[in-house]
Motif scaffolding. Structure first.
Motif, PDB file in Angstrom:
ATOM      1  N   LYS A 136      71.196  24.959  51.729  1.00  0.00           N
ATOM      2  CA  LYS A 136      70.529  24.042  50.651  1.00  0.00           C
ATOM      3  C   LYS A 136      69.909  24.857  49.712  1.00  0.00           C
ATOM      4  O   LYS A 136      70.055  24.669  48.443  1.00  0.00           O
ATOM      5  CB  LYS A 136      69.547  23.136  51.367  1.00  0.00           C
ATOM      6  CG  LYS A 136      68.994  22.228  50.536  1.00  0.00           C
ATOM      7  CD  LYS A 136      69.789  20.997  50.044  1.00  0.00           C
ATOM      8  CE  LYS A 136      69.317  20.051  49.282  1.00  0.00           C
ATOM      9  NZ  LYS A 136      70.286  19.284  48.851  1.00  0.00           N
ATOM     10  N   VAL A 137      69.382  26.107  49.768  1.00  0.00           N
ATOM     11  CA  VAL A 137      68.868  26.854  48.966  1.00  0.00           C
ATOM     12  C   VAL A 137      70.062  27.361  47.869  1.00  0.00           C
ATOM     13  O   VAL A 137      69.635  27.435  46.805  1.00  0.00           O
ATOM     14  CB  VAL A 137      68.205  28.252  49.249  1.00  0.00           C
ATOM     15  CG1 VAL A 137      67.824  29.382  48.377  1.00  0.00           C
ATOM     16  CG2 VAL A 137      67.082  27.974  50.242  1.00  0.00           C
ATOM     17  N   ARG A 138      71.132  27.733  48.328  1.00  0.00           N
ATOM     18  CA  ARG A 138      72.551  28.054  47.482  1.00  0.00           C
ATOM     19  C   ARG A 138      72.662  26.788  46.569  1.00  0.00           C
ATOM     20  O   ARG A 138      72.796  27.050  45.326  1.00  0.00           O
ATOM     21  CB  ARG A 138      73.603  28.389  48.134  1.00  0.00           C
ATOM     22  CG  ARG A 138      73.523  29.873  48.895  1.00  0.00           C
ATOM     23  CD  ARG A 138      74.913  29.812  49.471  1.00  0.00           C
ATOM     24  NE  ARG A 138      74.963  31.434  49.999  1.00  0.00           N
ATOM     25  CZ  ARG A 138      75.440  31.541  51.188  1.00  0.00           C
ATOM     26  NH1 ARG A 138      75.888  30.673  51.963  1.00  0.00           N
ATOM     27  NH2 ARG A 138      75.341  32.984  51.920  1.00  0.00           N
ATOM     28  N   GLU A 139      72.712  25.812  47.144  1.00  0.00           N
ATOM     29  CA  GLU A 139      73.032  24.583  46.407  1.00  0.00           C
ATOM     30  C   GLU A 139      71.998  24.200  45.231  1.00  0.00           C
ATOM     31  O   GLU A 139      72.311  24.022  43.952  1.00  0.00           O
ATOM     32  CB  GLU A 139      73.063  23.233  47.230  1.00  0.00           C
ATOM     33  CG  GLU A 139      74.350  23.223  48.262  1.00  0.00           C
ATOM     34  CD  GLU A 139      74.105  22.140  49.186  1.00  0.00           C
ATOM     35  OE1 GLU A 139      73.443  21.236  48.951  1.00  0.00           O
ATOM     36  OE2 GLU A 139      74.946  22.295  50.164  1.00  0.00           O
ATOM     37  N   VAL A 140      70.644  24.357  45.619  1.00  0.00           N
ATOM     38  CA  VAL A 140      69.344  23.898  44.598  1.00  0.00           C
ATOM     39  C   VAL A 140      69.484  25.330  43.573  1.00  0.00           C
ATOM     40  O   VAL A 140      69.275  24.723  42.284  1.00  0.00           O
ATOM     41  CB  VAL A 140      68.284  24.079  45.120  1.00  0.00           C
ATOM     42  CG1 VAL A 140      66.997  24.245  44.373  1.00  0.00           C
ATOM     43  CG2 VAL A 140      68.156  22.779  46.289  1.00  0.00           C
ATOM     44  N   ALA A 141      69.918  26.422  43.843  1.00  0.00           N
ATOM     45  CA  ALA A 141      70.012  27.672  42.696  1.00  0.00           C
ATOM     46  C   ALA A 141      71.037  27.417  42.001  1.00  0.00           C
ATOM     47  O   ALA A 141      70.807  27.480  40.837  1.00  0.00           O
ATOM     48  CB  ALA A 141      70.017  28.814  43.546  1.00  0.00           C
ATOM     49  N   THR A 142      72.223  26.799  42.593  1.00  0.00           N
ATOM     50  CA  THR A 142      73.386  26.560  41.625  1.00  0.00           C
ATOM     51  C   THR A 142      72.989  25.391  40.518  1.00  0.00           C
ATOM     52  O   THR A 142      73.186  25.577  39.646  1.00  0.00           O
ATOM     53  CB  THR A 142      74.500  26.230  42.481  1.00  0.00           C
ATOM     54  OG1 THR A 142      74.775  27.492  43.363  1.00  0.00           O
ATOM     55  CG2 THR A 142      75.696  25.995  41.607  1.00  0.00           C
ATOM     56  N   SER A 143      72.335  24.351  41.139  1.00  0.00           N
ATOM     57  CA  SER A 143      72.058  23.237  40.310  1.00  0.00           C
ATOM     58  C   SER A 143      71.081  23.554  39.130  1.00  0.00           C
ATOM     59  O   SER A 143      71.187  23.216  38.110  1.00  0.00           O
ATOM     60  CB  SER A 143      71.564  22.109  40.940  1.00  0.00           C
ATOM     61  OG  SER A 143      70.402  22.386  41.719  1.00  0.00           O
ATOM     62  N   LEU A 144      70.042  24.579  39.382  1.00  0.00           N
ATOM     63  CA  LEU A 144      68.910  25.136  38.534  1.00  0.00           C
ATOM     64  C   LEU A 144      69.642  25.577  37.458  1.00  0.00           C
ATOM     65  O   LEU A 144      69.359  25.632  36.353  1.00  0.00           O
ATOM     66  CB  LEU A 144      67.987  26.000  39.126  1.00  0.00           C
ATOM     67  CG  LEU A 144      66.869  25.193  40.019  1.00  0.00           C
ATOM     68  CD1 LEU A 144      66.122  26.305  40.748  1.00  0.00           C
ATOM     69  CD2 LEU A 144      66.024  24.333  39.018  1.00  0.00           C
ATOM     70  N   LYS A 145      70.849  26.648  37.906  1.00  0.00           N
ATOM     71  CA  LYS A 145      71.370  27.388  37.004  1.00  0.00           C
ATOM     72  C   LYS A 145      72.372  26.581  35.991  1.00  0.00           C
ATOM     73  O   LYS A 145      72.467  26.796  34.936  1.00  0.00           O
ATOM     74  CB  LYS A 145      72.295  28.464  37.587  1.00  0.00           C
ATOM     75  CG  LYS A 145      71.571  29.656  38.486  1.00  0.00           C
ATOM     76  CD  LYS A 145      72.523  30.499  39.089  1.00  0.00           C
ATOM     77  CE  LYS A 145      71.892  31.435  39.884  1.00  0.00           C
ATOM     78  NZ  LYS A 145      72.645  32.373  40.541  1.00  0.00           N
ATOM     79  N   ARG A 146      72.874  25.317  36.587  1.00  0.00           N
ATOM     80  CA  ARG A 146      73.701  24.951  35.523  1.00  0.00           C
ATOM     81  C   ARG A 146      72.741  23.918  34.758  1.00  0.00           C
ATOM     82  O   ARG A 146      73.303  23.237  33.954  1.00  0.00           O
ATOM     83  CB  ARG A 146      74.554  23.814  36.514  1.00  0.00           C
ATOM     84  CG  ARG A 146      75.753  24.572  37.173  1.00  0.00           C
ATOM     85  CD  ARG A 146      76.557  23.723  38.020  1.00  0.00           C
ATOM     86  NE  ARG A 146      77.573  24.511  38.417  1.00  0.00           N
ATOM     87  CZ  ARG A 146      78.222  24.172  39.660  1.00  0.00           C
ATOM     88  NH1 ARG A 146      77.831  22.970  40.180  1.00  0.00           N
ATOM     89  NH2 ARG A 146      79.149  24.803  40.002  1.00  0.00           N
ATOM     90  N   GLY A 147      71.489  23.650  35.005  1.00  0.00           N
ATOM     91  CA  GLY A 147      70.517  22.825  34.246  1.00  0.00           C
ATOM     92  C   GLY A 147      70.141  23.644  32.822  1.00  0.00           C
ATOM     93  O   GLY A 147      70.587  24.589  32.685  1.00  0.00           O
ATOM     94  N   ARG A 148      69.375  22.872  31.969  1.00  0.00           N
ATOM     95  CA  ARG A 148      69.145  23.312  30.730  1.00  0.00           C
ATOM     96  C   ARG A 148      68.333  24.569  30.852  1.00  0.00           C
ATOM     97  O   ARG A 148      67.221  24.430  31.646  1.00  0.00           O
ATOM     98  CB  ARG A 148      68.454  22.470  29.865  1.00  0.00           C
ATOM     99  CG  ARG A 148      68.314  22.570  28.413  1.00  0.00           C
ATOM    100  CD  ARG A 148      67.880  21.342  27.579  1.00  0.00           C
ATOM    101  NE  ARG A 148      67.430  21.663  26.290  1.00  0.00           N
ATOM    102  CZ  ARG A 148      66.114  21.761  26.201  1.00  0.00           C
ATOM    103  NH1 ARG A 148      65.337  21.526  27.322  1.00  0.00           N
ATOM    104  NH2 ARG A 148      65.738  22.211  25.032  1.00  0.00           N
ATOM    105  N   VAL A 149      68.161  25.650  29.945  1.00  0.00           N
ATOM    106  CA  VAL A 149      67.441  26.712  30.117  1.00  0.00           C
ATOM    107  C   VAL A 149      66.014  26.034  29.411  1.00  0.00           C
ATOM    108  O   VAL A 149      65.952  25.724  28.500  1.00  0.00           O
ATOM    109  CB  VAL A 149      67.751  28.013  29.342  1.00  0.00           C
ATOM    110  CG1 VAL A 149      66.994  28.980  29.279  1.00  0.00           C
ATOM    111  CG2 VAL A 149      69.229  28.497  30.019  1.00  0.00           C
ATOM    112  N   ARG A 150      64.903  26.513  30.271  1.00  0.00           N
ATOM    113  CA  ARG A 150      63.697  26.025  29.673  1.00  0.00           C
ATOM    114  C   ARG A 150      63.086  27.345  28.742  1.00  0.00           C
ATOM    115  O   ARG A 150      63.222  28.351  28.927  1.00  0.00           O
ATOM    116  CB  ARG A 150      62.557  25.749  30.722  1.00  0.00           C
ATOM    117  CG  ARG A 150      62.927  24.633  31.706  1.00  0.00           C
ATOM    118  CD  ARG A 150      61.874  24.468  32.650  1.00  0.00           C
ATOM    119  NE  ARG A 150      62.354  24.656  33.941  1.00  0.00           N
ATOM    120  CZ  ARG A 150      61.728  24.986  34.917  1.00  0.00           C
ATOM    121  NH1 ARG A 150      60.415  24.712  34.906  1.00  0.00           N
ATOM    122  NH2 ARG A 150      62.195  25.366  35.852  1.00  0.00           N
TER     123      ARG A 150
END
Length: 150
Positions: A136-150
Motif C-alpha cells: 500500500k505504501v508503494r501505491e500511495v507513493a506512486t499516486s503522490l508522484k503522479r499528483g501535481r507538484v506543490r
C-alpha cells in the motif's frame, strides 16, 4: 594512372586466399535458446531448514520489523532551487544467507520544493506503512508522484 586490378577469377591459384586466411563466417546475433525452466541444481545436503525467500515472509505480519522516515535533499530544480524528498526505510530483519546484515528497503516520495511538504508526505507514508503494509505504501507513493507538484 594506377594499374588496373584483376578480378579474383583471373588470379593464379597460388595468389588466391587460403581458407585459413579468410575471416570466420558471421554468427547469428541471437543467442541460442535455453530450454524452458530453471537450470537443474543439486539439492543441499545440510540439515538446515530452508529460510524464507521473500521479504513478506520475514519479520512481522506487515512484512517488516520497523519503519523510519527521513527527509533528504534531492536533485536541484532547473532554476537552481532546492528539492526535498521523503525516504521511507523498512527494516526487514537479517539478510538471507546468514551474513547477519540487516535487510532494508527504501521507498521514496515525490520531489517537493518545501521541506514541510516532504515531511507531510513522510508522515502519510509511515502511517500507511503501519496500518496497511509495504504494498500500500508503494501505491500511495506512486499516486503522490503522479499528483501535481506543490
Amino acid at each position: 594512372p594506377p594499374p588496373a586490378r584483376r578480378s579474383p577469377e583471373l588470379r593464379p591459384r597460388s595468389a588466391r586466399r587460403s581458407p585459413a586466411a579468410r575471416s570466420p563466417p558471421r554468427r547469428d546475433p541471437t543467442p541460442p535458446r535455453r530450454s524452458d525452466g530453471p537450470p537443474a541444481r543439486s539439492r543441499s545436503r545440510s540439515g538446515i531448514p530452508s529460510q524464507p525467500k521473500t521479504a513478506v515472509q520475514m519479520g512481522e505480519a506487515g512484512g517488516f520489523e520497523s519503519v523510519t522516515a527521513n527527509i533528504v535533499e534531492a536533485k536541484a530544480r532547473h532554476d537552481g532551487g532546492k528539492n526535498f524528498q521523503a525516504e521511507i526505510i523498512f527494516a526487514m530483519g537479517t539478510a538471507l544467507g546468514g551474513s547477519g546484515r540487516a535487510r532494508t528497503m527504501c521507498i521514496r516520495g515525490p520531489y517537493r520544493p518545501e521541506h514541510d511538504a516532504a515531511q507531510e508526505d513522510a508522515d502519510k507514508l509511515v502511517e500507511v506503512a503501519e496500518k496497511e503494509g509495504i504494498q500500500k505504501v508503494r501505491e500511495v507513493a506512486t499516486s503522490l508522484k503522479r499528483g501535481r507538484v506543490r
